[in-house]
Design an enzyme around this catalytic site. Sequence first.
Site, PDB file in Angstrom:
ATOM      1  N   ASN A  38      -5.441 -79.416 -56.917  1.00  0.00           N
ATOM      2  CA  ASN A  38      -6.832 -79.031 -56.649  1.00  0.00           C
ATOM      3  C   ASN A  38      -7.719 -80.272 -56.507  1.00  0.00           C
ATOM      4  OD1 ASN A  38      -6.338 -76.230 -56.981  1.00  0.00           O
ATOM      5  ND2 ASN A  38      -6.425 -76.476 -59.198  1.00  0.00           N
ATOM      6  N   HIS A 124     -11.617 -64.750 -60.063  1.00  0.00           N
ATOM      7  CA  HIS A 124     -10.821 -65.527 -61.017  1.00  0.00           C
ATOM      8  C   HIS A 124     -10.864 -64.924 -62.433  1.00  0.00           C
ATOM      9  CE1 HIS A 124      -9.972 -69.322 -63.385  1.00  0.00           C
ATOM     10  NE2 HIS A 124      -9.109 -69.477 -62.391  1.00  0.00           N
ATOM     11  N   GLU A 168     -16.532 -65.340 -55.400  1.00  0.00           N
ATOM     12  CA  GLU A 168     -16.189 -66.756 -55.250  1.00  0.00           C
ATOM     13  C   GLU A 168     -16.594 -67.179 -53.846  1.00  0.00           C
ATOM     14  OE1 GLU A 168     -12.121 -67.745 -56.420  1.00  0.00           O
ATOM     15  OE2 GLU A 168     -12.228 -66.212 -57.966  1.00  0.00           O
ATOM     16  N   SER A 172      -9.664 -68.397 -54.604  1.00  0.00           N
ATOM     17  CA  SER A 172      -8.686 -69.377 -55.062  1.00  0.00           C
ATOM     18  C   SER A 172      -7.257 -69.042 -54.645  1.00  0.00           C
ATOM     19  CB  SER A 172      -8.751 -69.521 -56.575  1.00  0.00           C
ATOM     20  OG  SER A 172      -8.456 -68.292 -57.200  1.00  0.00           O
ATOM     21  N   ASP A 197     -18.863 -68.478 -57.569  1.00  0.00           N
ATOM     22  CA  ASP A 197     -18.045 -69.538 -58.151  1.00  0.00           C
ATOM     23  C   ASP A 197     -17.535 -70.406 -57.000  1.00  0.00           C
ATOM     24  OD1 ASP A 197     -16.169 -71.134 -59.353  1.00  0.00           O
ATOM     25  OD2 ASP A 197     -15.153 -69.525 -60.430  1.00  0.00           O
ATOM     26  N   HIS A 200     -13.564 -73.855 -55.491  1.00  0.00           N
ATOM     27  CA  HIS A 200     -12.700 -74.368 -54.418  1.00  0.00           C
ATOM     28  C   HIS A 200     -13.471 -74.717 -53.151  1.00  0.00           C
ATOM     29  CE1 HIS A 200      -9.016 -73.598 -56.636  1.00  0.00           C
ATOM     30  NE2 HIS A 200      -9.635 -72.522 -57.088  1.00  0.00           N
ATOM     31  N   LYS A 220     -11.922 -80.009 -59.939  1.00  0.00           N
ATOM     32  CA  LYS A 220     -11.162 -79.871 -58.695  1.00  0.00           C
ATOM     33  C   LYS A 220     -11.581 -81.008 -57.756  1.00  0.00           C
ATOM     34  CE  LYS A 220      -9.635 -75.438 -59.930  1.00  0.00           C
ATOM     35  NZ  LYS A 220     -10.051 -74.140 -60.392  1.00  0.00           N
TER      36      LYS A 220
HETATM   37  C1  LIG Z   1     -10.150 -73.506 -61.764  1.00  0.00           C
HETATM   38  C2  LIG Z   1     -11.113 -72.393 -61.682  1.00  0.00           C
HETATM   39  C3  LIG Z   1     -12.001 -72.118 -62.725  1.00  0.00           C
HETATM   40  C4  LIG Z   1     -11.919 -72.812 -64.055  1.00  0.00           C
HETATM   41  O1  LIG Z   1     -12.338 -74.119 -63.994  1.00  0.00           O
HETATM   42  P1  LIG Z   1     -11.807 -75.181 -65.074  1.00  0.00           P
HETATM   43  O2  LIG Z   1     -12.766 -76.292 -65.008  1.00  0.00           O
HETATM   44  O3  LIG Z   1     -10.424 -75.547 -64.665  1.00  0.00           O
HETATM   45  O4  LIG Z   1     -11.823 -74.480 -66.413  1.00  0.00           O
HETATM   46  C5  LIG Z   1     -12.941 -71.139 -62.530  1.00  0.00           C
HETATM   47  N1  LIG Z   1     -13.000 -70.434 -61.374  1.00  0.00           N
HETATM   48  C6  LIG Z   1     -12.135 -70.657 -60.363  1.00  0.00           C
HETATM   49  C7  LIG Z   1     -12.251 -69.862 -59.112  1.00  0.00           C
HETATM   50  C8  LIG Z   1     -11.164 -71.634 -60.489  1.00  0.00           C
HETATM   51  O5  LIG Z   1     -10.296 -71.822 -59.503  1.00  0.00           O
END
Ligand SMILES: *Cc1c(COP(=O)(O)O)cnc(C)c1O
Length: 363
Positions: A38, A124, A168, A172, A197, A200, A220
């Site tokens: 990521n 997620h 999102e 993801s 969110d 990505h 990421k």
């Molecule tokens: C990775 C991820 C998270 C969590 O983030 P971290 O910083 O790894 O705890 C939350 N939402 C999505 C869509 C993710 O891919």
Amino acid sequence: MPALETMVTQHLAERHAAHLLRAIQPDAQTGLVSFATNDYLGLSQEPTVVAAGEQALAQWGAGAGASRLVQELSPGYTKLEAALAAAKGTEAALVFGSGYLAMLGVIPALVGKGDLVMADRLIHASMLDAVKLSGARLLRFSHNDLSILNNKLEINRNKFNNCLILTESVFSMDGDVSPLEAMRALADQHDAWLLSDDAHGFGVVETPRVAHLQMGTLSKAVGGYGGYVCCKAPVREYLVNHARTLIYSTALPPGVVASAEAGVRWIMQQQGISLPLQRARKFTHGLGLPEAESAIVPVVIGTAEDALKASEALKNKGFYVPVMRPPTVPKGTARLRFSFSRLHTEVQVEALIRAVRECGCVA
Ligand SMILES: *Cc1c(COP(=O)(O)O)cnc(C)c1O
């Protein structure tokens, strides 16, 4: 009641038989070209990002020592939050220990018993866990389906007090994007708040900055660790008072905060179509797949067993591509999940295209 060991051994045996056993991956998939990361921009290795962390580590020490509300040790948070707010076009930003902790802090602070959460079917796990913790009523809508969302809001919205919509910006497991502008209009129409969110998206694709709460992770494309919400200033102040994962958990180490700020600044200076997106598009063009919308390209295989076999075949050709299986993805849609990085060369992507073709993973 079975003994603890008996219980866990039975459970693991069942998972194994169903090809669903998970394991922490060995350190380096040595010698393999990985399409699992990521770290889309390779910023975890970027000299300016590493140096910013080193400098703060030397100046402020290894750990933060307390929650941010008890004592804020380094000035780094202020600079990081200013950078995030500027990147997202909001008045304010608030940084948490991780993306997961940000969700667990923000969602239960905003909704609870008597409130409604409308969630895209594919969001997620961190958001789902946060909704559970909140005690709000959860309703799901089909992936990216605005007419179903609208119908469900029409039927249910007036039975609840506050309403939060979860999506999102880039999904993801599927790598597709959500119709954020239309969703924001729908949210306004039904007197609801929109939370997106951008875990990505940030640094890879420009997604509309329209959600009331723009959340994401620093782990990421930013290349470090931590999570954030970008929002209006009074919302930030409210969260400082109500987000329990902020109040009752230790602040991030100063070096982590400083690296994240350098990563965000790096991203803000990036121009044009990002390299991870260019690489992903080269891959989808090469295989005749629908054009990549992000750095994530799924190739759905079907059963978990077949997906594992496909991944193994690619490993034998020198590529590490992770398998996503239920319950992370819906049953019958076990898949290879390719993620592309700025550090992949065109030659590597070309070799990957040939390997995927030879494996027969894509018709
Ligand atoms: C990775 C991820 C998270 C969590 O983030 P971290 O910083 O790894 O705890 C939350 N939402 C999505 C869509 C993710 O891919």
